[in-house]
Design a protein around this motif. Structure first.
Motif, mmCIF file in Angstrom:
data_model
loop_
_atom_site.group_PDB
_atom_site.id
_atom_site.type_symbol
_atom_site.label_atom_id
_atom_site.label_comp_id
_atom_site.label_asym_id
_atom_site.label_seq_id
_atom_site.Cartn_x
_atom_site.Cartn_y
_atom_site.Cartn_z
ATOM 1 N N GLY A 207 0.799 -1.213 0.000
ATOM 2 C CA GLY A 207 0.000 0.000 0.000
ATOM 3 C C GLY A 207 0.831 1.262 0.000
ATOM 4 O O GLY A 207 2.059 1.245 -0.140
ATOM 5 N N PRO A 208 0.170 2.392 0.174
ATOM 6 C CA PRO A 208 0.847 3.691 0.201
ATOM 7 C C PRO A 208 1.465 3.964 1.568
ATOM 8 O O PRO A 208 1.126 3.298 2.550
ATOM 9 C CB PRO A 208 -0.295 4.664 -0.081
ATOM 10 N N PRO A 209 2.366 4.942 1.653
ATOM 11 C CA PRO A 209 2.835 5.358 2.970
ATOM 12 C C PRO A 209 1.732 6.059 3.745
ATOM 13 O O PRO A 209 0.781 6.570 3.162
ATOM 14 C CB PRO A 209 3.984 6.335 2.660
ATOM 15 N N GLY A 210 1.891 6.071 5.054
ATOM 16 C CA GLY A 210 0.964 6.814 5.897
ATOM 17 C C GLY A 210 1.436 8.236 6.117
ATOM 18 O O GLY A 210 2.277 8.765 5.374
ATOM 19 N N GLU A 211 0.913 8.833 7.158
ATOM 20 C CA GLU A 211 1.231 10.233 7.434
ATOM 21 C C GLU A 211 2.532 10.413 8.193
ATOM 22 O O GLU A 211 3.087 11.511 8.234
ATOM 23 C CB GLU A 211 0.099 10.862 8.260
ATOM 24 N N HIS A 212 3.042 9.345 8.808
ATOM 25 C CA HIS A 212 4.191 9.455 9.698
ATOM 26 C C HIS A 212 5.343 8.605 9.194
ATOM 27 O O HIS A 212 5.157 7.659 8.422
ATOM 28 C CB HIS A 212 3.789 9.036 11.118
ATOM 29 N N PRO A 219 5.636 5.051 -2.226
ATOM 30 C CA PRO A 219 5.194 6.433 -2.492
ATOM 31 C C PRO A 219 4.552 6.614 -3.859
ATOM 32 O O PRO A 219 3.721 7.508 -4.040
ATOM 33 C CB PRO A 219 6.488 7.247 -2.374
ATOM 34 N N VAL A 220 4.921 5.782 -4.838
ATOM 35 C CA VAL A 220 4.309 5.889 -6.161
ATOM 36 C C VAL A 220 2.835 5.486 -6.087
ATOM 37 O O VAL A 220 1.970 6.121 -6.680
ATOM 38 C CB VAL A 220 5.076 5.024 -7.180
ATOM 39 N N LEU A 225 -2.960 7.131 -5.663
ATOM 40 C CA LEU A 225 -4.230 7.075 -4.945
ATOM 41 C C LEU A 225 -4.726 8.461 -4.539
ATOM 42 O O LEU A 225 -5.938 8.658 -4.398
ATOM 43 C CB LEU A 225 -4.092 6.207 -3.695
ATOM 44 N N ARG A 226 -3.813 9.398 -4.349
ATOM 45 C CA ARG A 226 -4.246 10.724 -3.895
ATOM 46 C C ARG A 226 -5.102 11.445 -4.915
ATOM 47 O O ARG A 226 -5.834 12.375 -4.582
ATOM 48 C CB ARG A 226 -3.022 11.579 -3.527
#
Length: 267
Positions: A207-212, A219-220, A225-226
């Motif tokens: 999956g994607p990275p989180g906020e922390h 990151p791709v 997804l953003r």
């Protein structure tokens, strides 16, 4: 299926054996928690999301150790009798991949057949089983065909159940000459195909990275997804100590080595 709870509340746990870093085996615990959401599929009282069940343990009915996911299926009926969870017939299950472990639980990164996990969940009567293959899973849709429409191995496609659309993409980005890996271009193409259905729930292994900083990811995938974030993205592959992060107007829920019951907001 928008997450509205802030914390995962503990429900129960399963002790199991897993491969230890550096060799050998060790005891670990699969924690089972509860998190509130605003909507569930019609006919379901909870959705169980889990992944990276890379261990072995005996079934609650006894016998030799089995895959942790197989034992989890057996435990569902036990916990339902104890009124810890809803009956399996009112339960949907989402699998984020990597469900295999070497039988002796002493070899990290082992790959193998995981259809038995899907069959174990179906045999206790789970209403729906959807998921993706991790990079250590050997499983194909034809192995699950006899389970009927209530079981769906997703990979660039989606399924609707009870008013909720689930989409998914298996495997990870990597050298396509290695099992369970695809080129970045190929993986993003599958992800794009899955997102064309505008799913409420997106299931990924990587999956994607989180906020922390302690919520690693690809990151791709995160950038992709953003643009159109699903309400809920479920993933695993790498462990987050804090399993929840925001992604645009939605959330990412990391279930690496954990099981979380998504349940309605309590009164």
């Amino acid at each position: 299926m928008r997450i509205i709870g802030r914390d995962v509340e503990p429900v129960t746990e399963i002790a199991y054996r897993r491969a230890r870093s550096g060799g050998g085996t060790e005891t670990a615990r699969l924690t089972v928690g509860r998190l509130a959401v605003g909507q569930l599929p019609t006919g379901c009282d909870a959705v169980l999301v889990t992944g990276d069940l890379q261990g072995v343990t005996p079934s609650p009915w006894g016998g030799p150790p089995v895959l942790l996911g197989v034992a989890l299926g057996d435990y569902l009926s036990v916990w339902a009798e104890q009124e810890l969870i809803p009956p399996p017939a009112r339960l949907a299950v989402v699998l984020a991949g990597d469900l295999y472990c070497a039988p002796t639980a002493d070899r990290r990164g082992a790959s193998g057949e995981v259809a038995d996990v899907w069959w174990a969940l179906a045999s206790v009567g789970c209403r729906l089983i959807v998921g993706v293959a991790g990079n250590h899973d050997v499983v194909a849709s034809d192995q699950l065909a006899e389970l009927g429409p209530a079981a769906a191995l997703l990979d660039g496609d989606w399924i609707d159940h009870g008013g909720v659309r689930f989409a998914g993409v298996g495997n990870i980005v990597g050298d396509p000459r290695r099992p369970g890996r695809r080129s970045e271009q190929s993986q993003l193409a599958r992800l794009g195909a899955a997102l064309t259905g505008r799913p409420s729930v997106l299931v990924l292994h990587e999956g994607p990275p989180g906020e922390h900083i302690d919520q690693p990811g690809n990151p791709v995938i995160g950038a992709h997804l953003r643009e159109h974030p699903p309400t809920l993205t479920v993933c695993g592959h790498v462990h987050w100590e804090a399993p929840l992060a925001r992604l645009g107007a939605g959330h990412v829920l990391n279930v690496d080595g954990r099981a979380i019951l998504l349940t309605p907001q309590p009164d």
